[in-house]
Design a protein around this motif. Structure first.
Motif, short mmCIF file in Angstrom:
data_model
loop_
_atom_site.label_atom_id
_atom_site.label_comp_id
_atom_site.label_asym_id
_atom_site.label_seq_id
_atom_site.Cartn_x
_atom_site.Cartn_y
_atom_site.Cartn_z
N GLY A 1 10.48 -0.81 -8.00
CA GLY A 1 11.13 -0.52 -9.50
C GLY A 1 10.36 0.57 -10.46
O GLY A 1 10.84 1.40 -10.94
N ALA A 2 8.98 0.75 -10.40
CA ALA A 2 8.10 1.68 -11.08
C ALA A 2 8.70 2.89 -10.34
O ALA A 2 8.71 4.08 -10.81
CB ALA A 2 6.62 1.35 -10.77
N ALA A 3 8.59 3.10 -8.80
CA ALA A 3 9.11 4.36 -8.31
C ALA A 3 10.32 4.77 -8.58
O ALA A 3 10.63 5.99 -9.13
CB ALA A 3 8.76 4.04 -6.91
N LEU A 4 11.34 3.96 -8.81
CA LEU A 4 12.62 4.20 -9.01
C LEU A 4 12.87 4.97 -10.55
O LEU A 4 13.47 5.92 -10.84
CB LEU A 4 13.64 3.16 -8.90
CG LEU A 4 15.12 3.17 -9.10
CD1 LEU A 4 15.73 4.25 -8.16
CD2 LEU A 4 15.97 1.94 -8.81
N VAL A 5 12.18 4.20 -11.43
CA VAL A 5 12.09 4.67 -12.74
C VAL A 5 11.69 6.09 -12.81
O VAL A 5 12.10 6.96 -13.52
CB VAL A 5 11.44 3.87 -13.64
CG1 VAL A 5 11.77 4.25 -15.23
CG2 VAL A 5 12.66 2.45 -13.65
N ALA B 1 0.87 -1.08 0.14
CA ALA B 1 -0.02 0.01 0.15
C ALA B 1 1.03 1.31 0.05
O ALA B 1 0.64 2.11 -0.75
CB ALA B 1 -0.93 -0.01 1.18
N GLY B 2 1.87 1.36 0.67
CA GLY B 2 2.97 2.51 0.97
C GLY B 2 3.46 2.69 -0.45
O GLY B 2 3.57 3.85 -0.91
N LEU B 3 3.95 1.72 -1.21
CA LEU B 3 4.61 1.68 -2.30
C LEU B 3 3.55 2.22 -3.63
O LEU B 3 4.12 2.82 -4.58
CB LEU B 3 5.27 0.38 -2.66
CG LEU B 3 6.46 0.02 -1.83
CD1 LEU B 3 7.12 -1.47 -2.15
CD2 LEU B 3 7.76 0.95 -2.12
N SER B 4 2.40 1.66 -3.41
CA SER B 4 1.53 2.03 -4.39
C SER B 4 1.15 3.51 -4.52
O SER B 4 1.04 4.29 -5.43
CB SER B 4 0.15 1.14 -4.17
OG SER B 4 0.30 0.04 -4.45
N LEU B 5 1.00 3.96 -3.10
CA LEU B 5 0.95 5.57 -3.09
C LEU B 5 2.09 6.26 -3.26
O LEU B 5 1.84 7.43 -4.04
CB LEU B 5 0.66 5.82 -1.39
CG LEU B 5 0.59 7.10 -0.97
CD1 LEU B 5 -0.82 7.86 -1.74
CD2 LEU B 5 0.15 7.39 0.43
N LEU B 6 3.38 5.79 -3.23
CA LEU B 6 4.48 6.24 -3.69
C LEU B 6 4.41 6.56 -5.40
O LEU B 6 4.83 7.38 -5.66
CB LEU B 6 5.75 5.74 -3.14
CG LEU B 6 7.09 6.15 -3.72
CD1 LEU B 6 7.27 7.82 -3.26
CD2 LEU B 6 8.21 5.33 -3.05
N VAL B 7 4.21 5.42 -5.82
CA VAL B 7 4.08 5.16 -7.36
C VAL B 7 3.09 6.34 -7.87
O VAL B 7 3.46 6.93 -8.69
CB VAL B 7 3.87 3.88 -7.79
CG1 VAL B 7 3.53 3.84 -9.26
CG2 VAL B 7 4.78 2.94 -7.61
N ALA B 8 2.00 6.19 -7.22
CA ALA B 8 0.78 7.28 -7.72
C ALA B 8 1.25 8.69 -7.34
O ALA B 8 1.08 9.60 -8.49
CB ALA B 8 -0.40 7.02 -6.81
N TRP C 1 5.68 -8.54 -5.69
CA TRP C 1 4.85 -7.17 -5.88
C TRP C 1 5.58 -5.88 -5.44
O TRP C 1 5.76 -5.04 -5.94
CB TRP C 1 3.42 -7.40 -5.18
CG TRP C 1 2.26 -8.03 -5.97
CD1 TRP C 1 1.84 -8.91 -5.77
CD2 TRP C 1 1.64 -7.25 -7.23
NE1 TRP C 1 1.00 -9.37 -6.70
CE2 TRP C 1 0.64 -8.32 -7.47
CE3 TRP C 1 1.56 -5.94 -7.75
CZ2 TRP C 1 -0.26 -7.96 -8.45
CZ3 TRP C 1 0.87 -5.73 -8.48
CH2 TRP C 1 -0.13 -6.74 -9.10
N PRO C 2 6.32 -5.81 -4.15
CA PRO C 2 6.85 -4.93 -3.71
C PRO C 2 8.21 -4.43 -4.62
O PRO C 2 8.48 -3.30 -4.97
CB PRO C 2 7.48 -5.10 -2.19
CG PRO C 2 6.46 -6.19 -1.92
CD PRO C 2 5.98 -6.93 -3.00
N SER C 3 8.50 -5.29 -5.23
CA SER C 3 9.70 -5.14 -6.09
C SER C 3 9.41 -4.43 -7.26
O SER C 3 10.24 -3.68 -7.79
CB SER C 3 10.74 -6.50 -6.45
OG SER C 3 11.33 -7.03 -5.31
#
Length: 342
Positions: A297-301, A22-29, A291-293
């Motif tokens: 990865g999306a957030a990093l790119v 959930a935290g990483l999804s929010l970061l990606v959004a 899923w977290p990776s």
């Protein structure tokens, strides 16, 4: 009279994994919105979005639809593919130094695009370049899958990938050496560096179905990867068909990474770095890190692409250069740490 027993809440691994996702999804959004909002020229994002939804072909709406949105979407899609594939490869091969290019699929996709460049087809068809990359990845996946279907072990697949990567690299160098003019060679080199600039929604629609199918195939191996952490014999004794697992991994990696390389060029080190950052947060379970990776990865790119646009360099740095500048020191530090632990 006994005092009431206090309630003790415990965070289970599943709860911690859900919170991480959930935290990483929010970061990606958040990074996706920032990627759409940031550019060389100011953009009134609410006004552009309103014009687009109302069907008005204004300049802000065109900038949003034709430039900003495809770039942001491709950043997330390519990053998710690289992060997920890196986690799958490290879990399957049980090697923390494995990355999405270990089977040679990335190099084959790059070669397919270079062949299109060299043949002059890129100028006659707008999607010729990504289609060539996808064709190269498909041919590489076919060869690797034939080996997997014959029961070739993990070491055999790695050796085949190294050979395929070396062959594709040599043929790419040959194409650069025989390029008819220096400008063509320079254009090929720039594309190989990796970038999300000047992409359109056509590129998004081309790669999205292939990536999605690749994700499904790789995510379906999560339980098998957990079993493989105990060894191939143990995984087989638990009822997992190792040949089927190999084919799903190779096919999924080819679809996800091959189509990603086809639309963005080579973006290195994301699939190598991301699983190492995620693994301590999920209890070192390969299946739980998938899923977290992908999300990290999306957030990093997306973050690296934002840095590319914010740096005061013109023309902008290539995205693959920025990720390599971050990933190469990480790899060196990882090798030093592994050497000291022995």
């Amino acid at each position: 009279m006994n005092a009431p027993t206090p309630l003790v809440t415990r965070t289970t691994p599943q709860t911690g994994s859900r919170r991480l996702i959930a935290g990483l999804s929010l970061l990606v959004a958040t990074l996706t919105v920032a990627s759409v909002a940031v550019g060389y020229a100011a953009l009134d994002l609410p006004a552009a979005l309103g014009d687009w939804l109302a069907g008005r072909a204004t300049l802000p709406a065109l900038v949003l639809l034709e430039l900003r949105l495809p770039r942001a979407l491709l950043g997330g899609l390519v990053g998710f593919s690289l992060g997920l594939t890196g986690a799958v490869m490290q879990g399957y091969l049980r090697n923390p130094l494995a990355d999405p290019g270990i089977l040679g699929i990335s190099s084959a996709a790059a070669l397919g695009a270079v062949v299109v460049f060299y043949g002059g087809l890129a100028g006659s068809l707008s999607l010729a370049l990504p289609l060539g990359g996808i064709a190269g990845a498909a041919l590489a996946a076919l060869g690797i899958n034939l080996l997997a279907a014959r029961g070739t072990g993990t070491l055999g697949l790695i050796l085949a990938g190294v050979g395929l990567s070396s062959l594709a690299g040599a043929l790419t160098a040959l194409a650069l050496n025989l390029a008819p003019n220096p400008y063509a060679a320079l254009e090929i080199v720039f594309w190989l560096m990796g970038s999300l600039a000047d992409r359109s929604m056509d590129h998004v629609w081309l790669c999205l179905p292939l990536m999605a199918l690749g994700w499904v195939l790789m995510l379906s191996t999560a339980r098998a990867l957990d079993a493989l952490a105990l060894g191939e014999d143990t995984a087989a004794s638990l009822g997992f068909d190792l040949v089927s697992v190999r084919i799903r991994i190779v096919t999924g990696a080819a679809l996800a990474v091959g189509s990603g390389v086809a639309v963005s060029g080579a973006i290195g080190f994301v699939g190598l770095v991301v699983p190492h950052l995620v693994r301590p947060l999920v209890g070192a379970r390969p299946g739980a890190s998938l899923w977290p990776s992908g999300l990290l990865g999306a957030a990093l790119v997306l973050g690296a692409d934002l840095v590319v646009r914010l740096l005061p360099t013109r023309p902008e740095l290539k995205l693959g250069v920025v990720t390599a500048l971050v990933g190469a020191p990480f790899l060196i530090a990882l090798l030093f740490r592994r050497g000291r632990s022995r």
